[in-house]
Design a protein around this motif. Structure first.
Motif, PDB file in Angstrom:
ATOM      1  N   UNK A  18       5.780  -2.488  23.506  1.00 46.51           N
ATOM      2  CA  UNK A  18       6.900  -3.446  22.821  1.00 46.51           C
ATOM      3  C   UNK A  18       6.137  -4.467  21.705  1.00 46.51           C
ATOM      4  N   UNK A  19       6.423  -4.646  20.483  1.00 48.68           N
ATOM      5  CA  UNK A  19       5.655  -5.645  19.799  1.00 48.68           C
ATOM      6  C   UNK A  19       6.511  -6.908  19.958  1.00 48.68           C
ATOM      7  N   UNK A  20       5.526  -8.044  20.405  1.00 52.49           N
ATOM      8  CA  UNK A  20       6.113  -9.188  20.647  1.00 52.49           C
ATOM      9  C   UNK A  20       5.713 -10.176  19.532  1.00 52.49           C
ATOM     10  N   UNK A  21       4.647 -10.184  18.865  1.00 52.62           N
ATOM     11  CA  UNK A  21       4.302 -11.124  17.938  1.00 52.62           C
ATOM     12  C   UNK A  21       3.636 -10.221  16.752  1.00 52.62           C
ATOM     13  N   UNK A  22       4.029 -10.733  15.437  1.00 51.78           N
ATOM     14  CA  UNK A  22       3.109 -10.189  14.444  1.00 51.78           C
ATOM     15  C   UNK A  22       2.655 -11.421  13.623  1.00 51.78           C
ATOM     16  N   UNK A  23       1.162 -11.134  13.234  1.00 50.94           N
ATOM     17  CA  UNK A  23       0.348 -12.105  12.263  1.00 50.94           C
ATOM     18  C   UNK A  23      -0.017 -11.365  11.175  1.00 50.94           C
ATOM     19  N   UNK A  24       0.585 -11.673  10.088  1.00 54.91           N
ATOM     20  CA  UNK A  24       0.484 -10.678   8.718  1.00 54.91           C
ATOM     21  C   UNK A  24      -0.180 -11.761   7.910  1.00 54.91           C
ATOM     22  N   UNK A  25      -1.599 -12.343   8.321  1.00 52.21           N
ATOM     23  CA  UNK A  25      -2.353 -13.146   7.611  1.00 52.21           C
ATOM     24  C   UNK A  25      -3.060 -12.334   6.640  1.00 52.21           C
ATOM     25  N   UNK A  26      -3.054 -12.779   5.342  1.00 49.69           N
ATOM     26  CA  UNK A  26      -3.594 -11.772   4.225  1.00 49.69           C
ATOM     27  C   UNK A  26      -3.478 -10.161   4.475  1.00 49.69           C
ATOM     28  N   UNK A  27      -2.278  -9.851   4.676  1.00 53.22           N
ATOM     29  CA  UNK A  27      -1.991  -8.544   4.803  1.00 53.22           C
ATOM     30  C   UNK A  27      -1.180  -8.186   3.668  1.00 53.22           C
ATOM     31  N   UNK A  28      -0.928  -6.838   3.347  1.00 51.56           N
ATOM     32  CA  UNK A  28      -0.332  -6.488   2.124  1.00 51.56           C
ATOM     33  C   UNK A  28       0.940  -5.899   2.411  1.00 51.56           C
ATOM     34  N   UNK A  29       1.592  -6.507   3.535  1.00 56.81           N
ATOM     35  CA  UNK A  29       3.053  -5.981   3.820  1.00 56.81           C
ATOM     36  C   UNK A  29       3.800  -6.421   2.688  1.00 56.81           C
ATOM     37  N   UNK A  30       4.999  -5.689   2.279  1.00 63.60           N
ATOM     38  CA  UNK A  30       5.970  -5.956   1.197  1.00 63.60           C
ATOM     39  C   UNK A  30       7.260  -5.325   1.600  1.00 63.60           C
ATOM     40  N   UNK A  31       8.246  -5.885   0.779  1.00 65.79           N
ATOM     41  CA  UNK A  31       9.465  -5.402   1.083  1.00 65.79           C
ATOM     42  C   UNK A  31       9.858  -3.935   1.230  1.00 65.79           C
ATOM     43  N   UNK A  32       9.124  -3.176   0.668  1.00 66.74           N
ATOM     44  CA  UNK A  32       9.550  -1.593   0.718  1.00 66.74           C
ATOM     45  C   UNK A  32       9.258  -1.271   2.327  1.00 66.74           C
ATOM     46  N   UNK A  33       8.453  -1.908   3.072  1.00 67.68           N
ATOM     47  CA  UNK A  33       8.133  -1.513   4.343  1.00 67.68           C
ATOM     48  C   UNK A  33       8.888  -2.000   5.652  1.00 67.68           C
ATOM     49  N   UNK A  34       9.785  -3.058   5.228  1.00 66.31           N
ATOM     50  CA  UNK A  34      10.562  -3.730   6.073  1.00 66.31           C
ATOM     51  C   UNK A  34      11.308  -3.018   6.849  1.00 66.31           C
ATOM     52  N   UNK A  35      11.903  -2.000   6.513  1.00 69.80           N
ATOM     53  CA  UNK A  35      12.498  -0.908   7.311  1.00 69.80           C
ATOM     54  C   UNK A  35      12.176  -0.910   8.585  1.00 69.80           C
ATOM     55  N   UNK A  36      10.634  -0.780   8.643  1.00 66.54           N
ATOM     56  CA  UNK A  36       9.962  -0.633   9.857  1.00 66.54           C
ATOM     57  C   UNK A  36      10.368  -1.554  10.989  1.00 66.54           C
ATOM     58  N   UNK A  37      10.843  -2.562  10.660  1.00 69.93           N
ATOM     59  CA  UNK A  37      11.195  -4.099  11.350  1.00 69.93           C
ATOM     60  C   UNK A  37      12.724  -3.870  11.954  1.00 69.93           C
ATOM     61  N   UNK A  38      13.399  -2.863  11.612  1.00 68.51           N
ATOM     62  CA  UNK A  38      14.938  -2.836  12.115  1.00 68.51           C
ATOM     63  C   UNK A  38      14.729  -2.417  13.427  1.00 68.51           C
ATOM     64  N   UNK A  39      13.929  -1.325  13.920  1.00 69.53           N
ATOM     65  CA  UNK A  39      13.970  -1.044  15.451  1.00 69.53           C
ATOM     66  C   UNK A  39      13.356  -1.940  16.407  1.00 69.53           C
ATOM     67  N   UNK A  40      12.761  -3.119  15.879  1.00 74.19           N
ATOM     68  CA  UNK A  40      12.081  -3.924  16.805  1.00 74.19           C
ATOM     69  C   UNK A  40      12.951  -4.809  17.574  1.00 74.19           C
ATOM     70  N   UNK A  41      12.962  -4.627  19.073  1.00 75.31           N
ATOM     71  CA  UNK A  41      13.656  -5.739  19.611  1.00 75.31           C
ATOM     72  C   UNK A  41      13.054  -6.784  20.405  1.00 75.31           C
ATOM     73  N   UNK A  42      11.739  -6.869  20.568  1.00 82.32           N
ATOM     74  CA  UNK A  42      11.239  -7.851  21.377  1.00 82.32           C
ATOM     75  C   UNK A  42      10.391  -8.864  20.528  1.00 82.32           C
ATOM     76  N   UNK A  43      10.430  -9.031  19.298  1.00 79.33           N
ATOM     77  CA  UNK A  43       9.669  -9.753  18.414  1.00 79.33           C
ATOM     78  C   UNK A  43       9.975 -11.265  18.526  1.00 79.33           C
TER      79      UNK A  43
END
Length: 177
Positions: A63-88
């Protein structure tokens, strides 16, 4: 430059079949690592950064608890991946050139994150404005918000007063010019 933008958009495309097949935490881990971010799982002190070294096991074990997106290329269109995460509980967005107000709005409207997210750091994301920061008011369990080097924030006092009223338990740390 256009090529990299296109490639990053490809990396951020959501694969709903994959989410169903491997579960939300595994699919989100794959997305985040593909985009250059790091993830930390519940019960683990170390950050996962190697896509090919993602842990295997039964669905739901990690289960993902923490996300460090430093210098990453995450963008809005990928944010659907966050929907099912319950432990961040912890997200760090630093030097993310594709993070803008809509991303923060989407983040704050994700019901699982409204329940779990406690710490958020937004640093050197040049496309974030007051509107994006104000959108965070829906993260009702947010305990700590760190904001640094955000030139798009123009109405500092007003923005922070409104946010502080909406989230009275929030510890707000600012390092803004």
């Amino acid at each position: 430059r256009a090529f990299w933008g296109w490639l990053n958009a490809v990396f951020n495309k959501v694969d709903h079949e994959r989410i169903r097949a491997v579960g939300p935490d595994r699919a989100a881990s794959e997305w985040l690592l593909r985009c250059g971010a790091l993830v930390r799982y519940q019960g683990s002190p170390k950050w996962q950064q190697d896509y090919n070294g993602l842990p295997t096991g039964p669905q739901g074990k990690y289960k993902i608890e923490a996300i460090n997106a430093t210098d990453s290329c995450i963008m809005y269109r990928g944010f659907d991946y966050l929907d099912g995460l319950e432990h961040v509980t912890d997200i760090k967005l630093e030097k993310c050139m594709y993070i803008q107000d809509e991303c923060l709005q989407r983040l704050s409207e994700t019901s699982n994150l409204q329940k779990s997210l406690q710490q958020l750091k937004i640093i050197s994301c040049g496309n974030v404005t007051d509107k994006g920061i104000l959108a965070l008011h829906k993260l009702t369990n947010l305990e700590y918000l760190y904001l640094s080097d955000l030139p798009g924030i123009r109405e500092k006092e007003t923005t922070f007063r409104v946010l502080q009223q909406a989230l009275p338990n929030l510890e707000l740390e600012l390092d803004l010019e």
